[in-house]
Design a protein around this motif. Sequence first.
Motif, PDB file in Angstrom:
ATOM      1  N   ASN A 104      44.949  31.869  25.774  1.00 19.31           N
ATOM      2  CA  ASN A 104      43.848  32.254  26.662  1.00 19.31           C
ATOM      3  C   ASN A 104      43.486  33.720  26.476  1.00 19.31           C
ATOM      4  O   ASN A 104      42.315  34.091  26.446  1.00 19.31           O
ATOM      5  CB  ASN A 104      44.231  32.002  28.125  1.00 19.31           C
ATOM      6  N   VAL A 105      44.526  34.541  26.360  1.00 18.54           N
ATOM      7  CA  VAL A 105      44.288  35.981  26.215  1.00 18.54           C
ATOM      8  C   VAL A 105      43.709  36.292  24.827  1.00 18.54           C
ATOM      9  O   VAL A 105      42.766  37.079  24.698  1.00 18.54           O
ATOM     10  CB  VAL A 105      45.590  36.763  26.500  1.00 18.54           C
ATOM     11  N   LEU A 106      44.261  35.637  23.795  1.00 16.15           N
ATOM     12  CA  LEU A 106      43.734  35.865  22.433  1.00 16.15           C
ATOM     13  C   LEU A 106      42.278  35.431  22.317  1.00 16.15           C
ATOM     14  O   LEU A 106      41.495  36.038  21.582  1.00 16.15           O
ATOM     15  CB  LEU A 106      44.575  35.102  21.407  1.00 16.15           C
ATOM     16  N   SER A 107      41.905  34.387  23.073  1.00 16.10           N
ATOM     17  CA  SER A 107      40.548  33.839  22.941  1.00 16.10           C
ATOM     18  C   SER A 107      39.484  34.874  23.297  1.00 16.10           C
ATOM     19  O   SER A 107      38.392  34.840  22.746  1.00 16.10           O
ATOM     20  CB  SER A 107      40.381  32.598  23.821  1.00 16.10           C
ATOM     21  N   THR A 108      39.794  35.802  24.200  1.00 14.97           N
ATOM     22  CA  THR A 108      38.781  36.827  24.491  1.00 14.97           C
ATOM     23  C   THR A 108      39.016  38.102  23.688  1.00 14.97           C
ATOM     24  O   THR A 108      38.078  38.836  23.426  1.00 14.97           O
ATOM     25  CB  THR A 108      38.726  37.211  25.985  1.00 14.97           C
ATOM     26  N   LYS A 109      40.268  38.331  23.280  1.00 14.11           N
ATOM     27  CA  LYS A 109      40.542  39.545  22.490  1.00 14.11           C
ATOM     28  C   LYS A 109      39.623  39.607  21.269  1.00 14.11           C
ATOM     29  O   LYS A 109      39.073  40.653  20.939  1.00 14.11           O
ATOM     30  CB  LYS A 109      42.000  39.575  22.045  1.00 14.11           C
ATOM     31  N   TYR A 110      39.415  38.453  20.630  1.00 10.14           N
ATOM     32  CA  TYR A 110      38.627  38.435  19.398  1.00 10.14           C
ATOM     33  C   TYR A 110      37.137  38.637  19.632  1.00 10.14           C
ATOM     34  O   TYR A 110      36.379  38.794  18.692  1.00 10.14           O
ATOM     35  CB  TYR A 110      38.882  37.130  18.643  1.00 10.14           C
ATOM     36  N   LEU A 111      36.714  38.606  20.892  1.00 12.19           N
ATOM     37  CA  LEU A 111      35.292  38.821  21.177  1.00 12.19           C
ATOM     38  C   LEU A 111      34.907  40.293  21.123  1.00 12.19           C
ATOM     39  O   LEU A 111      33.740  40.629  21.019  1.00 12.19           O
ATOM     40  CB  LEU A 111      34.949  38.284  22.574  1.00 12.19           C
ATOM     41  N   SER A 112      35.917  41.163  21.205  1.00 10.29           N
ATOM     42  CA  SER A 112      35.562  42.579  21.211  1.00 10.29           C
ATOM     43  C   SER A 112      36.110  43.240  19.964  1.00 10.29           C
ATOM     44  O   SER A 112      37.034  42.745  19.330  1.00 10.29           O
ATOM     45  CB  SER A 112      36.110  43.254  22.462  1.00 10.29           C
ATOM     46  N   GLN A 113      35.513  44.385  19.630  1.00  8.95           N
ATOM     47  CA  GLN A 113      35.919  45.032  18.378  1.00  8.95           C
ATOM     48  C   GLN A 113      37.192  45.848  18.541  1.00  8.95           C
ATOM     49  O   GLN A 113      37.964  45.974  17.610  1.00  8.95           O
ATOM     50  CB  GLN A 113      34.792  45.939  17.877  1.00  8.95           C
ATOM     51  N   ASP A 114      37.369  46.412  19.735  1.00  8.99           N
ATOM     52  CA  ASP A 114      38.543  47.267  19.901  1.00  8.99           C
ATOM     53  C   ASP A 114      39.422  46.758  21.040  1.00  8.99           C
ATOM     54  O   ASP A 114      39.674  47.452  22.015  1.00  8.99           O
ATOM     55  CB  ASP A 114      38.137  48.728  20.109  1.00  8.99           C
TER      56      ASP A 114
END
Length: 232
Positions: A104-114
């Motif tokens: 769940n956490v990784l799924s949004t991490k990849y949406l941002s560049q930093d």
Amino acid sequence: MFIEISRVSKSYRVGEVQICALKDLSLQLEKGGLYVILGPSGSGKTTLLNILGGLDSPDSGEVSIDGEEITSFDPRGLTLYRRRKVGFVFQFYNLVNSLTVMENVLSTKYLSQDGLDPEEVLKKVGVWEHRDKFPYELSGGEQQRVAIARAVVKNPALILCDEPTGALDFENAKRVLELLEEVNRDFKTTIIIATHNVAISSMSSIIMRLRSGELVEFSPNPRPVPAREVSW
Ligand SMILES: Nc1ncnc2c1ncn2[C@@H]1O[C@H](COP(=O)(O)OP(=O)(O)OP(=O)(O)O)[C@@H](O)[C@H]1O
Ligand SMILES: [Mg+2]
């Protein structure tokens, strides 16, 4: 100003009836603050957060966030804005039930560049030991802390929380508020919490109250109360 809302109005049409959710609302907020919007049910809190988060557009008026006029964005522009700049925390967590806590956490991490390090963020919110569990294996308080981790890991400029403690008991609600306070302090993230709970509004550096879509109070709070002292 980090957030500039200028004469925003929004109404919804339900059959023959026009419901005015926000009426000619203007306000400005500085970067890095922790703010609470207080208002009873139906006063327009969710409508306002949705407009700030680029999930909805006003009928009229302008909204600028961090120097970008989001009300001039097309749908693609709004999607990019949401991905890069905004984290959301909802009353009922809205985690993906088929993904583990870590996923769940990784799924949004990849949406941002930093984005931030997921391990660091999961440890910060106190659910690192639950990282391989599914949401339904966690308590409500734990799920909300995962939801906060999911918002924080993107390292967004703005986190919008819609009744984040509404489904929690007092102890878990306090923990969530303490965590939001910590995120605000440590990551300098601007945080806006919408709630009908007047006790929570004492944490805000500005007392903001909505009634029937109008901003009926907007006054500085010289002594915001720390989350651990909030009680109801
Ligand atoms: N999608 C929609 N369609 C029709 N009416 C809507 C819609 N969204 C909101 N409204 C109406 O707009 C008004 C403001 O709603 P909003 O959800 O912003 O209030 P709220 O302060 O978040 O309330 P609550 O505390 O119950 O969540 C209400 O009268 C609501 O019924
Ligand atoms: Mg709402």
